[in-house]
Design an enzyme around this catalytic site. Sequence first.
Site, PDB file in Angstrom:
ATOM      1  N   ARG A 118       3.129  -2.347  -0.078  1.00 53.13           N
ATOM      2  CA  ARG A 118       1.815  -2.859   0.310  1.00 53.13           C
ATOM      3  C   ARG A 118       0.972  -3.227  -0.898  1.00 53.13           C
ATOM      4  O   ARG A 118       0.202  -4.172  -0.853  1.00 53.13           O
ATOM      5  CB  ARG A 118       1.069  -1.811   1.140  1.00 53.13           C
ATOM      6  CG  ARG A 118       1.588  -1.611   2.546  1.00 53.13           C
ATOM      7  CD  ARG A 118       0.956  -0.390   3.208  1.00 53.13           C
ATOM      8  NE  ARG A 118      -0.495  -0.416   3.211  1.00 53.13           N
ATOM      9  CZ  ARG A 118      -1.261   0.612   3.558  1.00 53.13           C
ATOM     10  NH1 ARG A 118      -0.704   1.755   3.914  1.00 53.13           N
ATOM     11  NH2 ARG A 118      -2.566   0.515   3.543  1.00 53.13           N
ATOM     12  N   TYR A 119       1.040  -2.430  -1.937  1.00 47.56           N
ATOM     13  CA  TYR A 119       0.248  -2.641  -3.148  1.00 47.56           C
ATOM     14  C   TYR A 119       1.157  -3.182  -4.246  1.00 47.56           C
ATOM     15  O   TYR A 119       2.346  -2.845  -4.297  1.00 47.56           O
ATOM     16  CB  TYR A 119      -0.382  -1.327  -3.626  1.00 47.56           C
ATOM     17  CG  TYR A 119      -1.360  -0.702  -2.670  1.00 47.56           C
ATOM     18  CD1 TYR A 119      -2.698  -1.074  -2.673  1.00 47.56           C
ATOM     19  CD2 TYR A 119      -0.954   0.288  -1.768  1.00 47.56           C
ATOM     20  CE1 TYR A 119      -3.611  -0.482  -1.809  1.00 47.56           C
ATOM     21  CE2 TYR A 119      -1.855   0.883  -0.900  1.00 47.56           C
ATOM     22  CZ  TYR A 119      -3.175   0.501  -0.919  1.00 47.56           C
ATOM     23  OH  TYR A 119      -4.082   1.081  -0.068  1.00 47.56           O
ATOM     24  N   ARG A 122       2.831  -0.142  -6.443  1.00 43.58           N
ATOM     25  CA  ARG A 122       3.442   1.074  -5.902  1.00 43.58           C
ATOM     26  C   ARG A 122       4.128   0.800  -4.576  1.00 43.58           C
ATOM     27  O   ARG A 122       3.786  -0.158  -3.874  1.00 43.58           O
ATOM     28  CB  ARG A 122       2.407   2.184  -5.767  1.00 43.58           C
ATOM     29  CG  ARG A 122       1.423   2.043  -4.633  1.00 43.58           C
ATOM     30  CD  ARG A 122       0.087   2.704  -4.955  1.00 43.58           C
ATOM     31  NE  ARG A 122      -0.764   1.771  -5.696  1.00 43.58           N
ATOM     32  CZ  ARG A 122      -2.080   1.685  -5.536  1.00 43.58           C
ATOM     33  NH1 ARG A 122      -2.707   2.504  -4.728  1.00 43.58           N
ATOM     34  NH2 ARG A 122      -2.781   0.817  -6.202  1.00 43.58           N
ATOM     35  N   CYS A 131      10.338  16.566   9.865  1.00 40.87           N
ATOM     36  CA  CYS A 131       9.295  17.464   9.352  1.00 40.87           C
ATOM     37  C   CYS A 131       9.537  18.853   9.928  1.00 40.87           C
ATOM     38  O   CYS A 131      10.004  18.984  11.067  1.00 40.87           O
ATOM     39  CB  CYS A 131       7.904  17.004   9.762  1.00 40.87           C
ATOM     40  SG  CYS A 131       7.309  15.526   8.921  1.00 40.87           S
ATOM     41  N   CYS A 135       2.784  17.345  13.052  1.00 46.60           N
ATOM     42  CA  CYS A 135       1.325  17.359  13.221  1.00 46.60           C
ATOM     43  C   CYS A 135       0.940  16.361  14.312  1.00 46.60           C
ATOM     44  O   CYS A 135       1.369  15.207  14.283  1.00 46.60           O
ATOM     45  CB  CYS A 135       0.638  16.986  11.909  1.00 46.60           C
ATOM     46  SG  CYS A 135       1.174  17.971  10.497  1.00 46.60           S
ATOM     47  N   CYS A 138      -0.380  12.876  13.153  1.00 52.23           N
ATOM     48  CA  CYS A 138       0.432  12.181  12.144  1.00 52.23           C
ATOM     49  C   CYS A 138       0.222  10.669  12.163  1.00 52.23           C
ATOM     50  O   CYS A 138       0.277  10.034  13.220  1.00 52.23           O
ATOM     51  CB  CYS A 138       1.906  12.484  12.371  1.00 52.23           C
ATOM     52  SG  CYS A 138       3.000  11.707  11.156  1.00 52.23           S
ATOM     53  N   ARG A 140       2.259   8.528  11.086  1.00 48.52           N
ATOM     54  CA  ARG A 140       3.544   7.891  11.416  1.00 48.52           C
ATOM     55  C   ARG A 140       4.112   8.492  12.695  1.00 48.52           C
ATOM     56  O   ARG A 140       5.290   8.831  12.781  1.00 48.52           O
ATOM     57  CB  ARG A 140       4.540   8.045  10.255  1.00 48.52           C
ATOM     58  CG  ARG A 140       4.081   7.370   8.996  1.00 48.52           C
ATOM     59  CD  ARG A 140       5.159   7.199   7.943  1.00 48.52           C
ATOM     60  NE  ARG A 140       4.506   6.618   6.785  1.00 48.52           N
ATOM     61  CZ  ARG A 140       4.155   7.316   5.697  1.00 48.52           C
ATOM     62  NH1 ARG A 140       4.467   8.600   5.602  1.00 48.52           N
ATOM     63  NH2 ARG A 140       3.530   6.727   4.704  1.00 48.52           N
ATOM     64  N   ASP A 300      -6.687   7.748  11.175  1.00 48.25           N
ATOM     65  CA  ASP A 300      -6.032   6.443  11.291  1.00 48.25           C
ATOM     66  C   ASP A 300      -5.926   5.991  12.745  1.00 48.25           C
ATOM     67  O   ASP A 300      -5.752   6.826  13.652  1.00 48.25           O
ATOM     68  CB  ASP A 300      -4.622   6.505  10.691  1.00 48.25           C
ATOM     69  CG  ASP A 300      -4.638   6.694   9.184  1.00 48.25           C
ATOM     70  OD1 ASP A 300      -5.561   6.158   8.541  1.00 48.25           O
ATOM     71  OD2 ASP A 300      -3.731   7.362   8.645  1.00 48.25           O
ATOM     72  N   ASP A 337      -8.328   3.685   5.732  1.00 47.78           N
ATOM     73  CA  ASP A 337      -7.157   2.843   5.493  1.00 47.78           C
ATOM     74  C   ASP A 337      -7.227   1.691   6.495  1.00 47.78           C
ATOM     75  O   ASP A 337      -7.237   1.916   7.718  1.00 47.78           O
ATOM     76  CB  ASP A 337      -5.879   3.654   5.688  1.00 47.78           C
ATOM     77  CG  ASP A 337      -4.722   3.139   4.853  1.00 47.78           C
ATOM     78  OD1 ASP A 337      -4.825   2.011   4.326  1.00 47.78           O
ATOM     79  OD2 ASP A 337      -3.705   3.848   4.722  1.00 47.78           O
ATOM     80  N   LYS A 344      -6.750   0.835   1.298  1.00 48.52           N
ATOM     81  CA  LYS A 344      -7.785   1.838   1.490  1.00 48.52           C
ATOM     82  C   LYS A 344      -9.126   1.358   0.939  1.00 48.52           C
ATOM     83  O   LYS A 344      -9.178   0.730  -0.110  1.00 48.52           O
ATOM     84  CB  LYS A 344      -7.384   3.140   0.795  1.00 48.52           C
ATOM     85  CG  LYS A 344      -6.099   3.758   1.326  1.00 48.52           C
ATOM     86  CD  LYS A 344      -5.724   4.986   0.534  1.00 48.52           C
ATOM     87  CE  LYS A 344      -4.404   5.558   1.019  1.00 48.52           C
ATOM     88  NZ  LYS A 344      -3.267   4.662   0.733  1.00 48.52           N
TER      89      LYS A 344
END
Length: 374
Positions: A118-119, A122, A131, A135, A138, A140, A300, A337, A344
């Site tokens: 995306r950037y 990075r 996981c 959570c 999450c 994702r 998000d 974001d 962000k």
Amino acid sequence: MRILEGDYWKEIPLYENISEKEWKDWKWQIRNRFKTIEDLKKIIKLQNEETLKKVSEIYHFGTTPYYIFLADRQNPNDPILKQILPDEKEIDENYQQGAFLDPFLEDEKSPVEGLTHRYPDRVLFRATNFCSVYCRHCMRKRMFLEDERSRTKQEYDRMFEYIKSNKNIKEVLVSGGDPLTLPNSKLEYIIKNLYEIDHIDVIRIGSRELVANPFRFYDEELLEIFYKYDKVWLVTHFNHPNEITSETKKAVKNILSTGTPVLNQTVLLKDINDDKYTIENLMRELLKVKIKPYYLFHCDPTKGVYHFKTGIEKGIEIMEYLRGRVSGLGNPTFAVDLINGLGKVPLLPQYLIEKKENYYKFRNYEGKEVEVKI
């Protein structure tokens, strides 16, 4: 910080015969995860059991014995339970309007499967979709719809080749799922290959194991990997002060002994931590165990998660409260974001009130106004 003394886990009858060696073995914690509502009933009296089962059939469920131990298991509004237990709002469209399975186009902006770019400088390296704790908030959450698996060596190698071919990439975020649930051999394979790419300066590992399974960092082999590959930074994910214990402190000491910095990202979550006193307490507790607050994220717009969202104003109110009460060490960056992978955006209270030809007018953390000549 909660001090956990003696054989504390034995207060749960299910674990009264579990030895310290077993309890503090990170692999034991993962092997003995609660993965079904039936499992969970062994230690919690559940309400709305059928609803929980219905939701968990869509967005699967899992948590470690250690993390569920930290919760007040008699209180359905406990902030840890709210991050663990499936909620019917996750599948209620009235709460999920305006949310997307992949709001940041991570899959679309993926030149190689498993890698998101995306950037310019990075990339996101998704090492696994597994996981130890799933959570409910999450970002994702689409992974919850998939079978649990790590990626193959061939998939990793294709990701390495892409990174090698793009010298603008300076930083790799290894995430998932949770990469620290991987065996050490596989984790070292990833880190070693990234470390040996000359133009990579930082290898950032995103993990919640420090929260949910701190015994991962009692593993000498993992600590040796961190020490050997000194480009590594660890970014963890504490959302509430109740998650920080004496086990956390010991684990962080072990990590820091390898020269690896530890940062924290918190998500602002409705009815969990959307309170200025809770966030202040969290920031202070993080600093006590030498974790640097890094980001405070607005929730998000992810499908299955959006019932946790607060107003943007709530985050700004909290940041304004923190300024002047907590030192710069404890002030995270509040950020949103943006959808469609647009990045962000940091948000701050407005402290510059007025600009004229020869002075600026500022407002300080107490609300006092002052003019400064420039």
